[in-house]
Design an enzyme around this catalytic site. Structure first.
Site, PDB file in Angstrom:
ATOM      1  N   GLU A  35      19.479   1.910  61.183  1.00 46.36           N
ATOM      2  CA  GLU A  35      19.355   3.310  60.802  1.00 46.36           C
ATOM      3  C   GLU A  35      20.775   3.849  60.729  1.00 46.36           C
ATOM      4  O   GLU A  35      21.439   3.987  61.752  1.00 46.36           O
ATOM      5  CB  GLU A  35      18.495   4.041  61.844  1.00 46.36           C
ATOM      6  CG  GLU A  35      17.922   5.328  61.315  1.00 46.36           C
ATOM      7  CD  GLU A  35      18.758   6.505  61.717  1.00 46.36           C
ATOM      8  OE1 GLU A  35      19.669   6.865  60.928  1.00 46.36           O
ATOM      9  OE2 GLU A  35      18.532   7.050  62.794  1.00 46.36           O
ATOM     10  N   LYS A  77      22.572  -1.013  74.656  1.00 48.77           N
ATOM     11  CA  LYS A  77      23.932  -0.522  74.886  1.00 48.77           C
ATOM     12  C   LYS A  77      24.068   0.905  74.363  1.00 48.77           C
ATOM     13  O   LYS A  77      23.983   1.146  73.170  1.00 48.77           O
ATOM     14  CB  LYS A  77      24.973  -1.398  74.176  1.00 48.77           C
ATOM     15  CG  LYS A  77      26.381  -1.026  74.649  1.00 48.77           C
ATOM     16  CD  LYS A  77      27.473  -1.419  73.711  1.00 48.77           C
ATOM     17  CE  LYS A  77      27.735  -0.404  72.635  1.00 48.77           C
ATOM     18  NZ  LYS A  77      28.367   0.853  73.097  1.00 48.77           N
ATOM     19  N   CYS A 118      22.395  12.244  61.569  1.00 48.76           N
ATOM     20  CA  CYS A 118      22.435  11.341  60.412  1.00 48.76           C
ATOM     21  C   CYS A 118      21.655  11.927  59.236  1.00 48.76           C
ATOM     22  O   CYS A 118      21.990  11.689  58.088  1.00 48.76           O
ATOM     23  CB  CYS A 118      21.904   9.965  60.782  1.00 48.76           C
ATOM     24  SG  CYS A 118      20.380  10.057  61.693  1.00 48.76           S
ATOM     25  N   GLU A 132      29.930  11.013  54.577  1.00 45.19           N
ATOM     26  CA  GLU A 132      29.316  11.636  55.738  1.00 45.19           C
ATOM     27  C   GLU A 132      30.432  12.206  56.620  1.00 45.19           C
ATOM     28  O   GLU A 132      31.296  11.459  57.089  1.00 45.19           O
ATOM     29  CB  GLU A 132      28.516  10.579  56.507  1.00 45.19           C
ATOM     30  CG  GLU A 132      27.723  11.150  57.644  1.00 45.19           C
ATOM     31  CD  GLU A 132      26.856  10.099  58.349  1.00 45.19           C
ATOM     32  OE1 GLU A 132      27.368   9.009  58.651  1.00 45.19           O
ATOM     33  OE2 GLU A 132      25.678  10.385  58.602  1.00 45.19           O
TER      34      GLU A 132
HETATM   35  P1  NDP Z   1      29.546   3.414  65.388  1.00 44.42           P
HETATM   36  O1  NDP Z   1      28.667   2.894  64.316  1.00 44.42           O
HETATM   37  O2  NDP Z   1      30.826   2.728  65.652  1.00 44.42           O
HETATM   38  O3  NDP Z   1      28.758   3.484  66.769  1.00 44.42           O
HETATM   39  C1  NDP Z   1      27.380   3.285  66.967  1.00 44.42           C
HETATM   40  C2  NDP Z   1      27.134   2.322  68.123  1.00 44.42           C
HETATM   41  O4  NDP Z   1      27.543   1.006  67.769  1.00 44.42           O
HETATM   42  C3  NDP Z   1      27.919   2.664  69.376  1.00 44.42           C
HETATM   43  O5  NDP Z   1      27.169   2.308  70.518  1.00 44.42           O
HETATM   44  C4  NDP Z   1      29.132   1.765  69.230  1.00 44.42           C
HETATM   45  O6  NDP Z   1      29.789   1.541  70.444  1.00 44.42           O
HETATM   46  C5  NDP Z   1      28.493   0.509  68.694  1.00 44.42           C
HETATM   47  N1  NDP Z   1      29.390  -0.406  67.977  1.00 44.42           N
HETATM   48  C6  NDP Z   1      30.620  -0.172  67.441  1.00 44.42           C
HETATM   49  N2  NDP Z   1      31.087  -1.277  66.834  1.00 44.42           N
HETATM   50  C7  NDP Z   1      30.138  -2.245  66.982  1.00 44.42           C
HETATM   51  C8  NDP Z   1      30.032  -3.613  66.555  1.00 44.42           C
HETATM   52  N3  NDP Z   1      30.990  -4.206  65.847  1.00 44.42           N
HETATM   53  N4  NDP Z   1      28.917  -4.300  66.877  1.00 44.42           N
HETATM   54  C9  NDP Z   1      27.910  -3.700  67.565  1.00 44.42           C
HETATM   55  N5  NDP Z   1      27.970  -2.424  68.001  1.00 44.42           N
HETATM   56  C10 NDP Z   1      29.063  -1.696  67.704  1.00 44.42           C
HETATM   57  O7  NDP Z   1      29.804   4.933  65.099  1.00 44.42           O
HETATM   58  P2  NDP Z   1      31.046   5.818  65.616  1.00 44.42           P
HETATM   59  O8  NDP Z   1      30.715   6.349  66.933  1.00 44.42           O
HETATM   60  O9  NDP Z   1      32.333   5.079  65.470  1.00 44.42           O
HETATM   61  O10 NDP Z   1      31.045   6.988  64.558  1.00 44.42           O
HETATM   62  C11 NDP Z   1      31.697   6.804  63.314  1.00 44.42           C
HETATM   63  C12 NDP Z   1      30.959   7.485  62.204  1.00 44.42           C
HETATM   64  O11 NDP Z   1      29.675   6.904  62.078  1.00 44.42           O
HETATM   65  C13 NDP Z   1      30.672   8.947  62.452  1.00 44.42           C
HETATM   66  O12 NDP Z   1      31.745   9.733  62.073  1.00 44.42           O
HETATM   67  C14 NDP Z   1      29.455   9.170  61.608  1.00 44.42           C
HETATM   68  O13 NDP Z   1      29.840   9.424  60.288  1.00 44.42           O
HETATM   69  C15 NDP Z   1      28.736   7.867  61.674  1.00 44.42           C
HETATM   70  N6  NDP Z   1      27.641   7.853  62.649  1.00 44.42           N
HETATM   71  C16 NDP Z   1      26.385   7.905  62.186  1.00 44.42           C
HETATM   72  C17 NDP Z   1      25.332   7.936  63.073  1.00 44.42           C
HETATM   73  C18 NDP Z   1      23.949   7.999  62.592  1.00 44.42           C
HETATM   74  O14 NDP Z   1      23.049   8.297  63.366  1.00 44.42           O
HETATM   75  N7  NDP Z   1      23.691   7.688  61.352  1.00 44.42           N
HETATM   76  C19 NDP Z   1      25.522   7.942  64.513  1.00 44.42           C
HETATM   77  C20 NDP Z   1      26.905   7.820  64.924  1.00 44.42           C
HETATM   78  C21 NDP Z   1      27.894   7.794  64.001  1.00 44.42           C
HETATM   79  P3  NDP Z   1      30.883   2.625  70.959  1.00 44.42           P
HETATM   80  O15 NDP Z   1      30.428   3.993  70.616  1.00 44.42           O
HETATM   81  O16 NDP Z   1      30.833   2.424  72.392  1.00 44.42           O
HETATM   82  O17 NDP Z   1      32.146   2.260  70.283  1.00 44.42           O
END
Ligand code: NDP
Length: 478
Positions: A258, A184, A292, A389
């Site tokens: 991660e 996904k 990240c 972060e």
């Molecule tokens: P999320 O952790 O919500 O998103 C990462 C992925 O998980 C997306 O595909 C998201 O879907 C999906 N997801 C969301 N909720 C669930 C769940 N309950 N079960 C399974 N999958 C889920 O990150 P955000 O996009 O909300 O970003 C928020 C914060 O996270 C950022 O501000 C940043 O600080 C951090 N972040 C860190 C990352 C890293 O690489 N370490 C990457 C992205 C974010 P969808 O996007 O479609 O909602």
């Protein structure tokens, strides 16, 4: 120093042919979702709607897992490694052939500068498939026993910051080891994953080996909680990572996470200042800081603080912010309105807590989501901008006097994904590297990636490694 005036040099969009709407990629075919729901994906630079994308519900996730199971049992796990390798090589070559199209599509949907998608993301995507194609017929030499077995069906959820690259980090090792996948992509950046689905068709990959289900968090949840998957791989926020760890704890699923980071980039007084400044800029302003492992906490030795800060400010004044498709652009758009709101909020908190905020003079486009490169000085370890972060182009600057103090401050975080060290002394690099609690420590460079090099974190940055020989373990029954 005045900025050079550059004539606009936009990359043409004509190489990308966007469909009006995209279905789900299940069992080798694009098709509609069961309940007919859809969402729009936009360009964060202009807010233009790029396409409508199907939102997968639990019934669609179930269909995808069933297809992946069937492909696992009847085709993929039974196929000799040398045959699987051919498909991975073919995918890698098609990615290279379609590199320019993929780079433009990534920059359109994500907002990152074309210079980065063209020179960093897409070449690394191809490299990951080439690298893992090489492993597919050599797994018995990987150090996991004479005949390592795959796990089964992998459910993979990826974020929006490196959409196609995170897909490659997940799918390439899974397939090389003989697993099938349901992936996904993030809600805001589904388009390159859907282009990858076309590439799977082009490569004649057997149906069901790769399935792409688009949707938001609920789709991700339905996937990771599906009882039919054997392995969960997630990259994203620490908060969602914890939810996934809780949901999978009572199951037999193997999990790798991660998650976030708050990396220290440590500059010692003997470091070459200009080189270090380039590394600081690359560490936090690459990909708008949506990284990240970004070097979001700069630790500078007190004796060179003024020099480093003066050079850094001068360098920031030369960064060009704007159209992601312009080849001159250094800083592109923030990926979403929600992420922009989070960056703004934490920056306001930084000011309210007493840190001093600075950005170079910089005109922000009227439409789209934008945030200027920003530095906070006078930051203390207790400030939220030093602990949380921000995931944006915002650098918190702290100082130190001795190497021991640098280690103490660098490790004073719930995260442990990466760190950087800048010094001319090899012995100091080794001394620091053995004390920093971070999965990756870069020396006199930052944000360098290679498929042969394992990547992953300590503490709340997650567990498991991706890439290299170590990364294979996540997809083998060992
Ligand atoms: P999320 O952790 O919500 O998103 C990462 C992925 O998980 C997306 O595909 C998201 O879907 C999906 N997801 C969301 N909720 C669930 C769940 N309950 N079960 C399974 N999958 C889920 O990150 P955000 O996009 O909300 O970003 C928020 C914060 O996270 C950022 O501000 C940043 O600080 C951090 N972040 C860190 C990352 C890293 O690489 N370490 C990457 C992205 C974010 P969808 O996007 O479609 O909602």
């Amino acid at each position: 120093m005045p900025k050079f005036e550059y004539a606009p040099a936009p990359e043409s969009r004509s190489i990308v042919s966007l469909r009006e709407s995209y279905g789900l990629f299940i069992n080798g075919e694009f098709g509609p979702g069961v309940d007919g729901r859809a969402f729009k994906t936009i360009s964060p630079a202009t807010e233009e709607v790029l396409a409508e994308v199907t939102e997968a519900g639990p019934a669609d996730v179930d269909r995808a897992v069933t297809a992946a199971r069937k492909a696992y049992e009847h085709t993929w796990s039974a196929m000799p490694g040398r045959e699987r390798a051919k498909y991975l090589f073919r995918i890698a070559r098609i990615i290279q052939e379609r590199a320019r199209e993929l780079a433009v599509l990534e920059s359109l949907d994500n907002g990152k500068p074309i210079r980065e998608s063209r020179d960093v993301d897409i070449p690394l995507v191809a490299a990951h498939f080439f690298y893992h194609a090489g492993w597919a017929d050599k797994l018995e030499y990987a150090g996991y026993g004479p005949a390592p077995r795959p796990l089964g069906v992998a459910g993979q959820v990826i974020p929006w910051n490196f959409p196609l690259l995170m897909l490659a980090w997940k799918i390439a090792p899974a397939l090389a080891c003989g697993n099938t996948v349901v992936l996904k992509p993030a809600e805001t950046t589904p388009l390159t994953a859907l282009a990858f689905a076309e590439i799977c068709q082009q490569a004649d990959l057997p149906p069901g080996v790769v399935n792409i289900v688009t949707g938001a968090g609920e789709t991700g949840r339905a996937l990771v909680e599906h009882p039919g998957i054997d392995k969960v791989a997630f990259t994203g926020s620490t908060e969602v990572g914890k939810q996934i760890a809780r949901a999978c704890a009572p199951t037999r699923k193997k999990v790798t996470l991660e998650l976030g980071g708050k990396a220290a980039n440590v500059v010692f007084e003997d470091a070459p200042v200009d080189q270090a400044v380039e590394g600081i800029v690359n560490g936090i302003f690459f990909n708008q800081g949506h990284v990240c492992c970004a070097g979001s906490r700069l630790l500078v030795q007190e004796s060179v603080y003024s020099d480093v800060l003066a050079s850094l400010r001068r360098r920031l004044a030369t960064l060009r912010l704007g159209d992601p498709l312009d080849k001159n652009t250094d800083v592109g758009a923030i990926n979403s309105a929600a992420q922009l709101a989070k960056i703004r909020e934490l920056s306001e908190v930084g000011e309210a807590e007493g840190a001093e905020r600075w950005s170079p003079p910089c005109e922000l486009p009227v439409k789209g989501f934008w945030f200027p490169p920003t530095i906070f000085t006078g930051v203390s370890q207790a400030h939220r901008i030093a602990r949380e972060e921000i995931f944006g182009p915002v650098l918190s600057v702290l100082t130190f006097r001795t190497p021991a103090e640098a280690v103490e401050k660098a490790n004073n975080t719930p995260y442990g994904l990466s760190a950087g060290v800048w010094t001319e002394k090899g012995s100091l690099i080794l001394w620091m590297a053995s004390r920093l609690r971070a999965g990756v420590v870069w020396a006199n460079t930052f944000n360098k990636f290679d498929p042969a090099s394992p990547f992953g974190g300590y503490k709340e940055s997650g567990y498991g490694r991706e890439g290299g020989r170590h990364g294979l373990e996540a997809y083998l029954d060992v």
